[in-house]
Each structure stands twice: as C-alpha cells, then as structure tokens.
Design an enzyme around this catalytic site. Structure first.
Site, mmCIF file in Angstrom:
data_model
loop_
_atom_site.group_PDB
_atom_site.id
_atom_site.type_symbol
_atom_site.label_atom_id
_atom_site.label_comp_id
_atom_site.label_asym_id
_atom_site.label_seq_id
_atom_site.Cartn_x
_atom_site.Cartn_y
_atom_site.Cartn_z
ATOM 1 C CG ASP A 1 -14.298 22.331 -22.032
ATOM 2 O OD1 ASP A 1 -14.878 23.400 -22.277
ATOM 3 O OD2 ASP A 1 -14.905 21.260 -21.839
ATOM 4 C CG HIS B 1 -19.728 21.879 -16.531
ATOM 5 N ND1 HIS B 1 -19.960 20.840 -17.400
ATOM 6 C CD2 HIS B 1 -19.775 23.005 -17.285
ATOM 7 C CE1 HIS B 1 -20.147 21.312 -18.620
ATOM 8 N NE2 HIS B 1 -20.035 22.626 -18.582
#
Length: 454
Positions: free
Chosen positions: A360, A288
C-alpha cells in the site's frame, strides 16, 4: 493591553510558522506546495522586516527573542527546499545499473509529467500512479496523450513499458472519474443469485477495464476484498472508509464477485490488485494516519477474512496489495507490508503464492510517520515486488534514497531482488531489461557487499 495581546498573537503565529516551514515538504502539507510556499516566503520576509521597521525589537530581551524566532521560518523553509532539491539531484545522479536494479520495484505518483518522464527514461521507476490531480480540469484525451508520451519516452530509452496504476474501484472510490466513467460499487451485486453475480461482476470489470485501457491505464488497484466491518460508523476511520467500499461480510460472496471483476479487467488487458491484505474488516484505526493492529488467531482469519484473497489469487493473475496493518499472530513487531514473516513466511511460504506483491502507499501515517527507511529495506528484502509512493509522489526521492543507501551499505538482499525480478518477468512478459550481474551493480553502488546471483 493591546500591545500585550499583539505580542502573544505574534508568538503563537511564530511557533505555528516555524512548525509549518520545518515540515513544508511533508505529505500532510502537500496542499501548501507552490503558491503556499510562495506565501510562506513572503510572510517569512515581511514579518521580521516589519518588526525591525517598527522598532519594537528594541523593547527588551523578549522583543529581540520574538524577532529572532520570526527569522526561523525563512531559514527553515530554505533548508527544507534545499533538502528536497538535493534528494532529487541525488536520485538523478544514480548510476544506470543501480537505477535499473532498484527502479523496477517502485511505482510513483507525479504532478509534473516532465518529472515523471525523467524518472521513466532513466529506469528509476517501474510505473506511475495517476489520480485526482492528474485529471483536474482536463479531459480523457489529455490524460491519454500524457500517458502515451510517458510510454514513448520509455520506449525511446529501450526500457519495458510503464505500469500505469490507478485507484478506480467504482462507487465511492473512483479517482479518475468523472473524466473516466465510474461503475457502481461491487457491493451492489452482493444480493444477486450466485449464478448471476460473478457474471455481472465480470461485465463491470470488462467495461471498466476497456475504459482504463483506452486512456492508457494498465494496472487497477482494485478490487477491495476486505470483509465489511460490523460497525456502521467508526470515528477513528477518516479516509479508509472500508464500510463503504467492502463488498460484503460473507467471504464467499466477496470471493465470487471479486474474481469475476478481476477476470473482466484481465479480459480488457488491465491487471488487478486485490487489497488490502491482511484485511481491514476487523481494524478500527485508519492506517492513513495511525498504526493499526489485527488481533485475531490465524485459523480464524484463514476461515474468513483471508478466504477471498486466496480464492482470487489462485484463479487469476491478480497482484496482491499488502497494507500497513500489524498481524499480531504472525509478526507483532512490524506492519505486514514490510514483515518478512508475513510476506515470505505466510504468503510465499504457507500459501505458495508466487505472484506479485505490491505495498500500500508508503506515504501513509502508519509507515511514513515511523522509520520509513527501515520499512523500504525490509519490504524489498522480505518479498514485496513493487513499492507504491502514491499520494505525494515527490516523496519518491526520499524513499529511493533509502533503498540506494541500503544497497551501498550491503543491506539489500540481492537474492530477494533476483527472485522478485523473476516474479515480475512472469507477471509482465515485457519486463525483460535486467542487469546481467547483480554483484556488479552492488560494486557500482559503492557497497562492500558482494554476492553473485547470476
């Protein structure tokens, strides 16, 4: 002394506000949107005005410089908002043929249902992603009505139904709960006997799938099949938290439970996506925010981390989510999500997997903080079928601009898009709308690249 302290504080605040306004549309400042931007505008107007009215700007070069610096945030905020509006304008000016060619490869989050409907009507997206902010302060009926409206807009445009994706894994990650019921994490089944755990997982998947389908969600980005890491606490893992989400350290247990869960979802009419290939069980950095490497031999990964992926994919219709971890033994130059060596060479070539691959979220530091356009183009050319823009759906306009410009420049592999269209058509029988001649689309986009694929 007080005057000097005030001046130092004003300089520090000016630097901070310049940084914030220059980056006001970036994903990590998404919480500032709306009221936050209004507050920035007020402050950007008020402080320079107060400096002028107080006469402090007359007290030398440093004071004048401070006034000029405090004028920058207002200019920066105006520029960033203009750039966002321009990208959005350019998205909706996309030629219909180009929109259909590229749009079927993107799933985007949204905050405004009107914006999502506009994208869906024009074929600029294949689906939407729903999460916390789509349900905050609302009921299941609200969500169901909104998603039904988006599907109706889609039908009205003569396009295939939208994929409606969510992260509803169960346990600690259930982004549509409490509006939709949560289920226990699949790890709670790990200690059951082998002959019971798959059946129990099927029932959980079927129950959860029925709830998702009733609300209008048809694609669950679950289950997690990463192996549980050996550590209990990782100070570099802020949001992935794979230790809480992983089913087990045993690949056989993970495979059995994940397959049962996927088959339960499928029995309810909901597609699944196993994630996060190449696996996060050995990865300490949180993608992230940071780049991450998986430094392990391929044969060791095949014997352990990758076994649950192959077990589920070979026995179901699940899609495969590929994350932003670099597999050093396969392609040390780029993350798996946009590596041709990983996507086409390993997964398609060696594994012979011809199902759907979804990336993702592209709005993650491991991708967004690097060369985003390069990642978008390489993912499309390398074998990814769906590109996910989830956390900050407004970044879709930036992502789509990358693909549109690459098509115009002749940097999109049209054969790769054709093969991807065929995989999506097999995976989704309703995916029938496709331009009859991709070379025409390339010409319409203004590119010199001409390649006949039909």
């Amino acid at each position: 002394m007080f005057g000097r302290i005030r001046t130092v504080i004003l300089w520090i605040l000016a630097a901070l506000f310049v940084f914030i306004t220059l980056n006001s549309n970036e994903p990590y400042l998404v919480r500032l949107r709306g009221p936050g931007h209004a507050a920035l505008l007020v402050i950007g107007l008020a402080v320079p005005l107060l400096l002028v009215l107080s006469g402090s700007w007359r007290r030398g070069i440093a004071a004048r410089a401070l006034l000029l610096v405090w004028c920058v945030p207002l200019i920066a905020l105006t520029a960033t908002q203009f750039m966002f509006a321009w990208r959005k304008y350019e998205t909706f000016r996309t030629e219909p043929e180009v929109a259909l060619l590229l749009g079927r490869h993107f799933i985007a989050g949204y905050r405004s249902a009107d914006d999502a409907a506009a994208l869906a009507q024009r074929g600029l997206i294949a689906g939407v992603y729903v999460t916390h902010h789509n349900i905050r302060g609302r009921t299941e009926a609200h969500l169901r009505t909104e998603l039904a409206r988006l599907q109706a807009e889609r039908r009205g445009a003569g396009l295939p139904p939208l994929l409606v994706a969510a992260d509803q894994e169960g346990g600690s990650v259930a982004h549509l709960s409490p509006v939709l019921p949560n289920i226990p994490g699949l790890s709670t089944l790990a200690d059951l006997p082998a002959n019971r755990r798959a059946r129990a997982a099927f029932e959980l998947g079927r129950s959860q799938g029925e709830g998702l389908a009733a609300a209008g969600v048809n694609f669950n980005l679950a289950p997690v099949v990463d192996l549980r890491p050996h550590w209990t606490r990782n100070p570099l893992d802020f949001h992935t938290l794979i230790g809480r989400r992983a089913i087990s350290r045993d690949p056989d247990v993970v495979g059995d439970i994940a397959l049962g869960y996927v088959q339960g979802l499928e029995a309810s009419g909901v597609r699944a996506a196993v994630k996060h290939f190449p696996g996060l069980g050995r990865v300490e950095a949180d993608t992230h925010h940071f780049s991450a490497q998986l430094d392990a031999p391929v044969d060791a990964l095949e014997r352990s981390d990758w076994r649950p992926f192959r077990h589920v994919l070979e026995r179901s219709q699940a899609a495969m989510m590929v994350g932003h971890v670099t597999v050093d033994a396969v392609d040390p130059e780029r993350p798996a999500s946009h590596s041709r060596k990983v996507l086409d060479g390993l997964i398609r070539g060696q594994w012979h997997y011809q199902g759907v691959i979804i990336t993702d979220d592209l709005v993650m530091g491991a991708i967004y903080g690097r060369d985003l356009c390069k990642a978008v183009v390489e993912a499309l050319n390398g074998g990814a079928d769906l590109l996910l823009v989830a956390y900050d759906g407004t970044q879709f306009h930036r992502v789509f601009a990358c693909a549109r410009q690459a098509l115009s420049d002749g940097r999109i592999d049209l054969d790769a898009l054709r093969r991807s269209d065929e995989r999506l058509a097999r995976w989704r029988p309703d995916e029938t709308s496709r331009p009859s001649n991709v070379s025409t689309v390339s010409e319409t986009a203004g590119g010199a690249h001409r390649k006949i694929v039909d």
